[in-house]
Design a protein around this motif. Structure first.
Motif, PDB file in Angstrom:
ATOM      1  N   THR A   1      -3.361   2.493  18.927  1.00 22.80           N
ATOM      2  CA  THR A   1      -2.558   1.565  18.118  1.00 22.80           C
ATOM      3  C   THR A   1      -3.476   0.803  17.180  1.00 22.80           C
ATOM      4  O   THR A   1      -4.678   0.745  17.396  1.00 22.80           O
ATOM      5  N   THR A   2      -2.868   0.184  16.186  1.00 23.49           N
ATOM      6  CA  THR A   2      -3.615  -0.730  15.330  1.00 23.49           C
ATOM      7  C   THR A   2      -2.752  -1.956  15.079  1.00 23.49           C
ATOM      8  O   THR A   2      -1.527  -1.888  15.180  1.00 23.49           O
ATOM      9  N   LEU A   3      -3.412  -3.059  14.744  1.00 24.64           N
ATOM     10  CA  LEU A   3      -2.658  -4.256  14.376  1.00 24.64           C
ATOM     11  C   LEU A   3      -2.344  -4.175  12.891  1.00 24.64           C
ATOM     12  O   LEU A   3      -3.245  -4.030  12.068  1.00 24.64           O
ATOM     13  N   VAL A   4      -1.074  -4.250  12.578  1.00 26.76           N
ATOM     14  CA  VAL A   4      -0.638  -4.136  11.186  1.00 26.76           C
ATOM     15  C   VAL A   4      -0.180  -5.515  10.714  1.00 26.76           C
ATOM     16  O   VAL A   4       0.580  -6.190  11.418  1.00 26.76           O
ATOM     17  N   THR A   5      -0.682  -5.939   9.555  1.00 27.09           N
ATOM     18  CA  THR A   5      -0.318  -7.252   9.026  1.00 27.09           C
ATOM     19  C   THR A   5       0.730  -7.099   7.930  1.00 27.09           C
ATOM     20  O   THR A   5       0.576  -6.265   7.023  1.00 27.09           O
ATOM     21  N   ARG A   6       1.800  -7.859   8.075  1.00 27.03           N
ATOM     22  CA  ARG A   6       2.811  -7.916   7.013  1.00 27.03           C
ATOM     23  C   ARG A   6       3.093  -9.382   6.725  1.00 27.03           C
ATOM     24  O   ARG A   6       3.636 -10.087   7.587  1.00 27.03           O
ATOM     25  N   GLY A   7       2.703  -9.828   5.546  1.00 29.97           N
ATOM     26  CA  GLY A   7       2.857 -11.250   5.215  1.00 29.97           C
ATOM     27  C   GLY A   7       2.054 -12.082   6.200  1.00 29.97           C
ATOM     28  O   GLY A   7       0.879 -11.815   6.433  1.00 29.97           O
TER      29      GLY A   7
END
Ligand SMILES: Nc1ncnc2c1ncn2[C@@H]1O[C@H](COP(=O)(O)OP(=O)(O)OP(=O)(O)O)[C@@H](O)[C@H]1O
Ligand code: NI
Length: 304
Positions: free
Chosen positions: A289-295
């Motif tokens: 998994t990866t940490l995904v940043t949205r806003g």
């Protein structure tokens, strides 16, 4: 200077960057205590780190306080801004501990020795930290009645002892306050008072990292700025607390919230795994998994 040194900018407060802690227990067993944990706790704000028992929350607190077991293998950074300078507390001098970063412990009754009054123990902390404050002023600041000062810890309620612990933590005017389950033994009213007090500390400029598994208290009291949810050593979601509580993006956060009494007590769908010898991939997804940043929000998603 390496690329990572450049990448970490601490404007103020506390920044935990990519903190991985492994604790060898025996030749074949290792505790995967935290894996790539990153947190941003600006001055004047409260970041809550929440998750089920045993997911690694207190290990994060121990890393910030530089109190990890000696044999722990640690990578990553814990940056605190001290006197205009960004210091990695994992490698820097330990002189700042207690003064710049203070711990409010889970069990304040064991934090204080039972054989001396609260006053004498606060006096001692003030002397040790060369604090400009006096015991009465600190007591007043945390709402601890002056007459309580001459009591022994066991003579006071859990709420009053917890306030005394916060008074001790504030003695050194810390820039960073780490509160590890500070309300664990308290009833609802006293929990709310301690949360209010931590909010006041943040409003006075401290960076507060509040560790709890009591999401119910956060729903009741709007004290947190940022909420980070942890599962089996990894952060699975972070964002503005109100947004995460109302609209969780990660399935696990949704499960934690649905398990709360005020949200229907729905049992969590899966057990939390032991942190000894976790897989290298995210234990929730069972996949990379990866940490995904949205806003202003971040969520852990399967890597494609
Ligand atoms: N000193 C230590 N030596 C070895 N393992 C440890 C040590 N301290 C904690 N652990 C292990 O690290 C893991 C995470 O523990 P931690 O105390 O951080 O959990 P937690 O999320 O704070 O749980 P709780 O909500 O119950 O306080 C657990 O598996 C625990 O057994
Ligand atoms: Ni803990």
């Amino acid at each position: 200077m390496t690329l990572t040194d450049v990448a970490v900018q601490v404007e103020s407060g506390l920044v935990v960057q990519d903190l991985t802690v492994r604790i060898p227990l025996s030749q074949n067993t290792t505790v995967h205590a935290t894996t790539g944990v990153s947190l941003d706790v600006p001055s004047g704000s409260i970041t809550v780190l929440a998750g089920e028992s045993g997911c690694g929350k207190s290990i994060v607190a121990s890393a910030v306080m530089r109190m990890l077991p000696r044999n722990a293998v640690v990578t990553g950074k814990v940056m605190v801004r001290i006197g205009g300078e960004a210091v990695n507390v994992l490698t820097g001098a330990s002189a700042h501990r207690g003064r710049h970063t203070a711990l409010v412990p889970q069990s304040s009754s064991t934090h204080f020795t039972p054989v001396r009054t609260i006053r004498s123990q606060l006096d001692e902390t003030i002397a040790a930290l060369q604090s400009p404050h006096c015991t009465e002023d600190l007591a007043q600041r945390v709402g601890l009645p002056t007459e309580s000062l001459d009591s022994y810890p066991h003579e006071l309620s859990g709420g009053l002892v917890q306030r005394a612990a916060i008074a001790a933590a504030l003695a050194g005017d810390p820039a960073v306050i780490v509160a590890d389950e500070p309300t664990a033994s308290l009833d609802r009213r006293r929990t709310d008072q301690v949360l209010d007090l931590l909010r006041e500390c943040a409003d006075a400029g401290a960076a507060v990292l509040l560790i709890t598994h009591d999401l119910g208290a956060l729903l009741r009291k709007d004290v947190a700025d940022t909420l980070a949810i942890m599962y089996a050593s990894r952060i699975v979601e972070t964002g503005p607390a109100r947004d995460v509580l109302v609209d969780p993006w990660h399935e696990y956060t949704g499960g934690l919230l649905a398990a709360l009494p005020q949200r229907g007590l729905k049992p969590l769908p899966r057990m939390t795994p032991a942190l000894t010898d976790l897989p290298d991939v995210c234990a929730y997804a069972g996949a990379p998994t990866t940490l995904v940043t949205r806003g202003n929000r971040t969520v852990r998603e399967r890597s494609i």
